[in-house]
Design an enzyme around this catalytic site. Structure first.
Site, PDB file in Angstrom:
ATOM      1  CB  CYS A  76      -1.111   0.253   1.316  1.00  0.00           C
ATOM      2  SG  CYS A  76      -1.992   1.193   1.587  1.00  0.00           S
ATOM      3  CG  HIS A 163      -2.762  -2.001  -9.311  1.00  0.00           C
ATOM      4  ND1 HIS A 163      -3.556  -1.181  -8.599  1.00  0.00           N
ATOM      5  CD2 HIS A 163      -1.935  -2.183  -8.296  1.00  0.00           C
ATOM      6  CE1 HIS A 163      -3.450  -0.847  -7.493  1.00  0.00           C
ATOM      7  NE2 HIS A 163      -2.187  -1.228  -7.480  1.00  0.00           N
ATOM      8  CD  GLU A 212      -7.150   1.434  -2.038  1.00  0.00           C
ATOM      9  OE1 GLU A 212      -6.534   0.275  -1.588  1.00  0.00           O
ATOM     10  OE2 GLU A 212      -6.631   2.329  -1.727  1.00  0.00           O
ATOM     11  CB  CYS A 221      -4.810   3.956  -4.521  1.00  0.00           C
ATOM     12  SG  CYS A 221      -4.694   1.983  -4.782  1.00  0.00           S
ATOM     13  N   GLY A 224      -1.760   2.472  -6.418  1.00  0.00           N
ATOM     14  CA  GLY A 224      -2.619   2.239  -8.079  1.00  0.00           C
ATOM     15  C   GLY A 224      -2.532   3.849  -8.843  1.00  0.00           C
TER      16      GLY A 224
END
Length: 279
Positions: A76, A163, A212, A221, A224
């Protein structure tokens, strides 16, 4: 037994951070869900644990991430920035550059003079087996069947976590809730997937919304943002340094398109409050 915590946020992506350096913390999935609950708990997108490293010769800390649904995940980016600020604010380390272990491998965190945090997010991985993603071979775009009458094209990459990135005309009108949920749990992604909706403003600026895995849409994110820029770079649409505007604010992502070089992310992190909770 009460648990001490620190509430932090990075661009509105919020976290409950627990210091487990001196004593191990053991919370099951139900307790993590209770902690993350916004009405009956503290409320957060993820719970982060600061632990001693498994291999002290390679890292100073271990960084663990649990989504609001109680599942542990690999990486993260916004949490990593909060992790770096937490370590310094708690006096756990006075070095501005630290190395930490994650489930996805080692990452490097740099606390900048202006208070922002730069994170070495590691190498992007495109091979379907490494994402993981069910595909016969690597490609720039993949077609996903959402239903018998609907298909979407996505780029797929791992930034330590999986992703899928869709290019959209406008993030304001993108069907983030519907398509995000459908793609997150698509059978072609055996560990589920984070879903990014990318609007290209110009070669140095994109807008992004992210659904998410295990959380739903969040205000920001970090992985992301990295994934979107990497996919855009691979398709020849973006330059090396890109500003990513998310609902919660902006990140700067840098990648030189060399698959043997890491992606770098810079952005803010902030402590909101501290407290104790009985679970």
């Amino acid at each position: 037994m009460p648990i001490a915590f620190t509430k932090m946020q990075g661009l509105g992506n919020d976290f409950v951070v627990i210091n487990a350096m001196n004593a191990p913390v053991s919370l099951d999935a139900e307790q993590i869900r209770a902690l993350a609950d916004r009405r009956f708990g503290v409320g957060c997108d993820q719970v982060l644990w600061v632990e001693p490293p498994v291999d002290p010769s390679r890292a100073q800390f271990r960084y663990r991430i649990f989504n609001a649904d109680g599942g542990e995940v690999e990486q993260c980016g916004n949490g990593a920035r909060c992790f770096a600020r937490f370590i310094h604010e708690q006096g756990l380390c006075d070095q501005r550059c630290i190395t930490v272990e994650t489930l996805a491998g080692l990452i490097e965190l740099i606390l900048e003079e202006d208070g922002q945090v730069t994170v070495n997010m590691g190498l992007p991985r495109f091979e379907p087996s490494e994402i993981p993603f069910k595909a016969a071979k690597r490609d720039a775009l993949y077609s996903l069947n959402i239903s018998s009458e609907e298909q979407v094209s996505v780029g797929a990459v791992s930034m330590g976590n999986p992703h899928a990135v869709l290019q959209v005309n406008s993030v304001d009108t993108a069907e983030v809730a519907r398509l995000g949920a459908a793609i997150e749990s698509h059978s072609d992604f055996p560990r589920r997937v984070n879903v990014g909706f990318m609007q290209i403003i110009d070669r140095e600026h994109i807008r992004l919304r992210v659904f998410e895995r295990g959380v739903g849409e969040t205000l920001a994110c970090g992985t992301g943002a990295c994934a979107a820029v990497v996919i855009g770079r691979q398709q020849g649409l973006l330059d090396e340094r890109v500003t990513v505007t998310l609902p919660g604010g902006q990140l700067v992502i840098k990648w030189n398109e060399d698959e043997q070089e890491p992606v770098w992310m810079t952005g803010p992190a902030q402590t909101v409050f501290t407290g104790e909770i009985e679970l």
